[in-house]
Scaffold this active site. Sequence first.
Site, PDB file in Angstrom:
ATOM      1  N   ASP A 106       1.029  -1.195   0.009  1.00  0.00           N
ATOM      2  CA  ASP A 106       0.039  -0.261   0.083  1.00  0.00           C
ATOM      3  C   ASP A 106       0.810   1.166  -0.062  1.00  0.00           C
ATOM      4  O   ASP A 106       2.031   1.340  -0.414  1.00  0.00           O
ATOM      5  CB  ASP A 106      -1.110  -0.167   1.269  1.00  0.00           C
ATOM      6  N   HIS A 171      -3.988   6.222   2.710  1.00  0.00           N
ATOM      7  CA  HIS A 171      -4.734   4.938   2.376  1.00  0.00           C
ATOM      8  C   HIS A 171      -4.004   3.911   3.127  1.00  0.00           C
ATOM      9  O   HIS A 171      -4.941   2.949   3.721  1.00  0.00           O
ATOM     10  CB  HIS A 171      -4.637   4.923   0.785  1.00  0.00           C
ATOM     11  N   SER A 507     -11.176  -0.714  -1.712  1.00  0.00           N
ATOM     12  CA  SER A 507     -10.118  -0.900  -0.923  1.00  0.00           C
ATOM     13  C   SER A 507     -10.305  -0.883   0.562  1.00  0.00           C
ATOM     14  O   SER A 507      -9.452  -1.417   1.381  1.00  0.00           O
ATOM     15  CB  SER A 507      -9.257   0.515  -0.803  1.00  0.00           C
TER      16      SER A 507
END
Length: 730
Positions: A106, A171, A507
């Site tokens: 990520d 994220h 996600s």
Amino acid sequence: MGSASSAANANRAQILINTMFKRRANDLVHTYKHGFSGFAARLTAEEAKVIAKKPGVVSVFPDPNFQLHTTHSWDFLKYQTSVKIDSGPPSSASDGSYDSIVGILDTGIWPESESFNDKDMGPIPSRWKGTCMEAKDFKSSNCNRKIIGARYYKNPDDDSEYYTTRDVIGHGSHVSSTVAGSAVENASYYGVASGTAKGGSQNARIAMYKVCNPGGCTGSSILAAFDDAIADGVDVLSLSLGAPAYARIDLNTDPIAIGAFHAVEQGILVICSAGNDGPDGGTVTNTAPWILTVAANTIDRDFESDVVLGGNKVIKGEGIHFANVSKSPVYPLIHGKSAKNVDASEGSARACDSGSLDQEKVKGKIVLCENVGGSYYASSARDEVKSKGGIGCVFVDDRTRAVASAYGSFPTTVIDSKEAAEIFSYLNSTKDPVATILPTATVEKFTPAPAVAYFSSRGPSSLTRSILKPDITAPGVAILAAWTGNDSSISLEGKPASQYNVISGTSMAAPHVTAVASLIKSQHPTWGPSAIRSAIMTTATQTNNDKGLITTETGAAATPYDSGAGELSSTASMQPGLVYETTEIDYLNFLCYYGYNVTTIKAMSKALPQNFTCPADSNLDLISTINYPSIGISGFKGNGSKTVTRTVTNVGGDGVVVYTVSVETPPGFNVEVTPEKLQFTKDGEKLTYQVIVSATASLKQDVFGALTWSTAKYKVRSPIVISSEYSRTN
């Protein structure tokens, strides 16, 4: 990027590297040596052609760029389950002997977040072989017993400021805390979605592999991360990223598919998001059969921001904002069309597109905007209204109505077209229409939920309709989790940066499944990747909290192309009763059936058996025969019949047990299962059954059904999909 498939070829690859890059070391980006052999380098097209012809080189392909697929959700899963439990999903193995290690590819991680504290955690598992890479803003002391690994990957095209595992996007921190975050009380996004933020597998260890920066996620970095993760000793890998649906990258040039294949060969389950290109069909990505592919759904929490019209008529809306405006309808209301700039088209003004509104007509008013043609968003309409002096934005969009977005301090809400009809009627019948937009209110126990999110990419797979994709759906709408501690872009003016954020995407769904997979691995350390996937898929639920079927964003019943096997169960999956184990030979045969020859397959598999050959009769029809937990039959023509077999393993712990089959028959077909009872005599025993599917009518569209093996204790369900097409894209 180039790859080599054997020890001898690995030596050739090293010689090739030494020869080509002796005087141009900066052109060598990555070398791969643990899970597979190869390298990534800057090459001209001509150099790539020359290398492709060298002995031992099995493939050379361009380095693609991938994109990100971007709390209470665990409580919702807990209460959705048919199994009665006292609290959230179990946090570790029953005797604490096996803490699973989750590798996450990520954007990095924010180690100071309270979600990553290691209070009361035991020592790092001795099998861990990874490292904590240091950088100017990330020290080895930032790792602990929760974050046990941190790696980043240099891309020559990136600014050196990104040479760190520290998250600069948010994220990766959000995903990591959803998987394995420690419990943090009173977490919220400025008071919204308040409660205890927690990961689904709180005793799991996190290993972060930073492969993404603001410019995207390079395939060469992704392959390097897979290579390292295999050597480091992770149990599960989670990727909330992938190619856009239109890219159609083939398996033998897809770094995610290739890396995942090598990981699965080493016993590591790989879980990927399905993509955010829905609701159109055929948009699902990360569809290789050795990957567990995750769609996204809503949960039973809504962020309501209502519109109040003159006369105190209330119109329900959706959105997160922190405006300080009157709760009484005192602000003039105008339609974007009526506030059109002289140079703008009527359609762009209705959508409140950039530059479309007249400042004099908008100033001091709430503007009603519409998603004309389906290509506009509330955030851009808000920006246009705000820039022209408006004081609020009401956006009409059936598609995004159920997915709350954050709009900062400017009053913004989304309503559907049915609700909008009342506002249009009011506008057309009132001389001086007025309105206001109420502050966001959190609504718990919202019904119906779950529903498949509009953005969630849909099946069928572009590879083959004989493998159902997505595999499963999980919470991915308005999920609260950790964020970077200094992100001014999500901060409210005059307030410190929020440590948590509420965002949506597949996600966010993938880490929910990753957490459950981690828990299953902790409880069943000897289970391989396919057994864990099977446990997750065959125990999924198909009903919502209104006792009806799970729906899509339109209210229509979801099909397996929308939700896969159904919504993740965080508890039933721990004890599935039976599992479908898909073997390495199944995957190799899949590649043969798909059309690859052994030479090409060598690029995918490091552990290819020496004497492996493709079956002589390899064809697309045979893909249905690999031992997958769902049953897909494609290329069905006329009124004939097709037969597939499946093998299940008894893992229920009851020894002697009898399972009985029931069938939800697809329309226009007969489904015969033999035998109708599976009589197991011991744990670990494998039994095989046969499914004969025959048409009773001409197949005009894909149809769906299911078969379920049951005892008084267990229900093991497999979706059935039948199609006249194959979907192979190459």
